[in-house]
Motif scaffolding. Sequence first.
Motif, PDB file in Angstrom:
ATOM      1  N   SER A  64       0.830  -1.204   0.000  1.00  0.00           N
ATOM      2  CA  SER A  64       0.000   0.000   0.000  1.00  0.00           C
ATOM      3  C   SER A  64       0.865   1.256   0.000  1.00  0.00           C
ATOM      4  CB  SER A  64      -0.932  -0.003   1.211  1.00  0.00           C
ATOM      5  OG  SER A  64      -1.748   1.144   1.196  1.00  0.00           O
ATOM      6  N   LEU A  65       1.899   1.253   0.831  1.00  0.00           N
ATOM      7  CA  LEU A  65       2.806   2.404   0.849  1.00  0.00           C
ATOM      8  C   LEU A  65       3.493   2.587  -0.497  1.00  0.00           C
ATOM      9  CD1 LEU A  65       4.455   2.138   4.390  1.00  0.00           C
ATOM     10  CD2 LEU A  65       2.824   3.871   3.597  1.00  0.00           C
ATOM     11  N   ALA A  66       3.903   1.476  -1.105  1.00  0.00           N
ATOM     12  CA  ALA A  66       4.592   1.559  -2.393  1.00  0.00           C
ATOM     13  C   ALA A  66       3.668   2.042  -3.510  1.00  0.00           C
ATOM     14  CB  ALA A  66       5.188   0.194  -2.756  1.00  0.00           C
ATOM     15  N   VAL A  67       2.434   1.596  -3.503  1.00  0.00           N
ATOM     16  CA  VAL A  67       1.507   1.906  -4.596  1.00  0.00           C
ATOM     17  C   VAL A  67       0.717   3.186  -4.333  1.00  0.00           C
ATOM     18  CG1 VAL A  67      -0.528   1.066  -5.860  1.00  0.00           C
ATOM     19  CG2 VAL A  67       1.314  -0.515  -5.267  1.00  0.00           C
ATOM     20  N   GLU A  68       0.213   3.348  -3.104  1.00  0.00           N
ATOM     21  CA  GLU A  68      -0.670   4.473  -2.811  1.00  0.00           C
ATOM     22  C   GLU A  68      -0.006   5.604  -2.047  1.00  0.00           C
ATOM     23  OE1 GLU A  68      -3.935   2.639  -0.786  1.00  0.00           O
ATOM     24  OE2 GLU A  68      -4.645   1.641  -2.599  1.00  0.00           O
ATOM     25  N   GLY A  69       1.178   5.366  -1.502  1.00  0.00           N
ATOM     26  CA  GLY A  69       1.881   6.395  -0.751  1.00  0.00           C
ATOM     27  C   GLY A  69       1.075   6.892   0.432  1.00  0.00           C
ATOM     28  N   LYS A  70       0.941   8.217   0.534  1.00  0.00           N
ATOM     29  CA  LYS A  70       0.193   8.806   1.648  1.00  0.00           C
ATOM     30  C   LYS A  70      -1.290   8.463   1.613  1.00  0.00           C
ATOM     31  CE  LYS A  70       3.257  12.731   2.338  1.00  0.00           C
ATOM     32  NZ  LYS A  70       3.382  14.185   2.317  1.00  0.00           N
ATOM     33  N   GLY A  71      -1.784   8.022   0.458  1.00  0.00           N
ATOM     34  CA  GLY A  71      -3.179   7.619   0.331  1.00  0.00           C
ATOM     35  C   GLY A  71      -3.515   6.425   1.224  1.00  0.00           C
ATOM     36  N   THR A  72      -2.480   5.723   1.657  1.00  0.00           N
ATOM     37  CA  THR A  72      -2.671   4.594   2.574  1.00  0.00           C
ATOM     38  C   THR A  72      -3.399   5.038   3.836  1.00  0.00           C
ATOM     39  OG1 THR A  72      -0.697   3.476   1.763  1.00  0.00           O
ATOM     40  CG2 THR A  72      -1.415   2.878   3.972  1.00  0.00           C
ATOM     41  N   PHE A  73      -3.175   6.270   4.248  1.00  0.00           N
ATOM     42  CA  PHE A  73      -3.720   6.766   5.507  1.00  0.00           C
ATOM     43  C   PHE A  73      -4.975   7.614   5.318  1.00  0.00           C
ATOM     44  CE2 PHE A  73       0.874   6.242   5.863  1.00  0.00           C
ATOM     45  CZ  PHE A  73       0.916   5.256   6.833  1.00  0.00           C
ATOM     46  N   ALA A  74      -5.546   7.635   4.111  1.00  0.00           N
ATOM     47  CA  ALA A  74      -6.743   8.429   3.828  1.00  0.00           C
ATOM     48  C   ALA A  74      -7.980   7.562   4.017  1.00  0.00           C
ATOM     49  CB  ALA A  74      -6.691   8.971   2.404  1.00  0.00           C
ATOM     50  N   PHE A  75      -8.698   7.817   5.086  1.00  0.00           N
ATOM     51  CA  PHE A  75      -9.908   7.043   5.384  1.00  0.00           C
ATOM     52  C   PHE A  75     -11.130   7.949   5.339  1.00  0.00           C
ATOM     53  CE2 PHE A  75      -6.526   4.887   7.917  1.00  0.00           C
ATOM     54  CZ  PHE A  75      -6.473   3.729   7.160  1.00  0.00           C
ATOM     55  N   HIS A  76     -11.277   8.704   4.269  1.00  0.00           N
ATOM     56  CA  HIS A  76     -12.381   9.651   4.140  1.00  0.00           C
ATOM     57  C   HIS A  76     -13.712   8.930   3.937  1.00  0.00           C
ATOM     58  CE1 HIS A  76      -9.260  12.612   3.815  1.00  0.00           C
ATOM     59  NE2 HIS A  76      -8.764  12.009   2.751  1.00  0.00           N
ATOM     60  N   ASN A  77     -14.717   9.431   4.589  1.00  0.00           N
ATOM     61  CA  ASN A  77     -16.092   8.958   4.412  1.00  0.00           C
ATOM     62  C   ASN A  77     -16.265   7.458   4.626  1.00  0.00           C
ATOM     63  OD1 ASN A  77     -16.846  11.611   3.698  1.00  0.00           O
ATOM     64  ND2 ASN A  77     -16.217  11.239   1.590  1.00  0.00           N
ATOM     65  N   MET A  78     -15.476   6.877   5.506  1.00  0.00           N
ATOM     66  CA  MET A  78     -15.624   5.460   5.795  1.00  0.00           C
ATOM     67  C   MET A  78     -16.508   5.278   7.017  1.00  0.00           C
ATOM     68  SD  MET A  78     -12.970   2.312   6.555  1.00  0.00           S
ATOM     69  CE  MET A  78     -11.580   3.233   6.131  1.00  0.00           C
ATOM     70  N   GLN A  79     -17.469   4.370   6.889  1.00  0.00           N
ATOM     71  CA  GLN A  79     -18.332   4.070   8.016  1.00  0.00           C
ATOM     72  C   GLN A  79     -17.495   3.410   9.118  1.00  0.00           C
ATOM     73  OE1 GLN A  79     -21.548   4.855   8.288  1.00  0.00           O
ATOM     74  NE2 GLN A  79     -21.513   5.775   6.259  1.00  0.00           N
ATOM     75  N   PRO A  80     -17.657   3.814  10.372  1.00  0.00           N
ATOM     76  CA  PRO A  80     -16.838   3.231  11.455  1.00  0.00           C
ATOM     77  C   PRO A  80     -16.965   1.713  11.577  1.00  0.00           C
ATOM     78  CG  PRO A  80     -18.032   5.159  12.239  1.00  0.00           C
ATOM     79  CD  PRO A  80     -18.523   4.872  10.846  1.00  0.00           C
ATOM     80  N   TRP A  81     -18.131   1.162  11.274  1.00  0.00           N
ATOM     81  CA  TRP A  81     -18.288  -0.270  11.431  1.00  0.00           C
ATOM     82  C   TRP A  81     -17.547  -1.072  10.371  1.00  0.00           C
ATOM     83  CZ3 TRP A  81     -21.250  -2.641   7.587  1.00  0.00           C
ATOM     84  CH2 TRP A  81     -22.076  -1.801   6.837  1.00  0.00           C
ATOM     85  N   TYR A  82     -17.034  -0.419   9.316  1.00  0.00           N
ATOM     86  CA  TYR A  82     -16.217  -1.129   8.325  1.00  0.00           C
ATOM     87  C   TYR A  82     -14.894  -1.605   8.939  1.00  0.00           C
ATOM     88  CZ  TYR A  82     -19.240   0.599   4.532  1.00  0.00           C
ATOM     89  OH  TYR A  82     -20.284   0.873   3.700  1.00  0.00           O
TER      90      TYR A  82
END
Length: 154
Positions: free
Chosen positions: A50-68
Amino acid sequence: MLAGLILALFAGSLVSLQNIFNNRVNERTGSWSTTTLVLGMGFIASFGMSLAVEGKGTFAFHNMQPWYWISGLIGVGVVICLVQATKLLGATFAISIVMTSQLGFALLFDSMGWIGLEKVPFTLNQLIGVFVIVGGILVFKLGGKQEQQETASH
């Protein structure tokens, strides 16, 4: 669509392969050690990719339902149950039941529109398809027993 079919076939082969490896690890350790190893190694591998492919996007959890977030806990249940089922039933029988269960529950979740899925109309053909698979598993399992009994009696 072809790419989806290829990926699904590849995923199925990986699940079966992982199940066999997990069973071998479980023979040398316990179920919880196996689960820790499997999910720990999976975390390290997926985090690195994930770090190699998405970089900082790895830590982007926008609009995610907490129960996921419970998905990881579900993974623990998957590994524990698969390891034990394989130990008790054998790889082929365990995986065939798991796949049928997956199909049945996917059909249920789709037709009910649960957990955010788009509701898909339930048809009799879908239900018949699940029963045909269950019938195939029964023929597979029971047919082998009959042959074994015949061989043993000779």
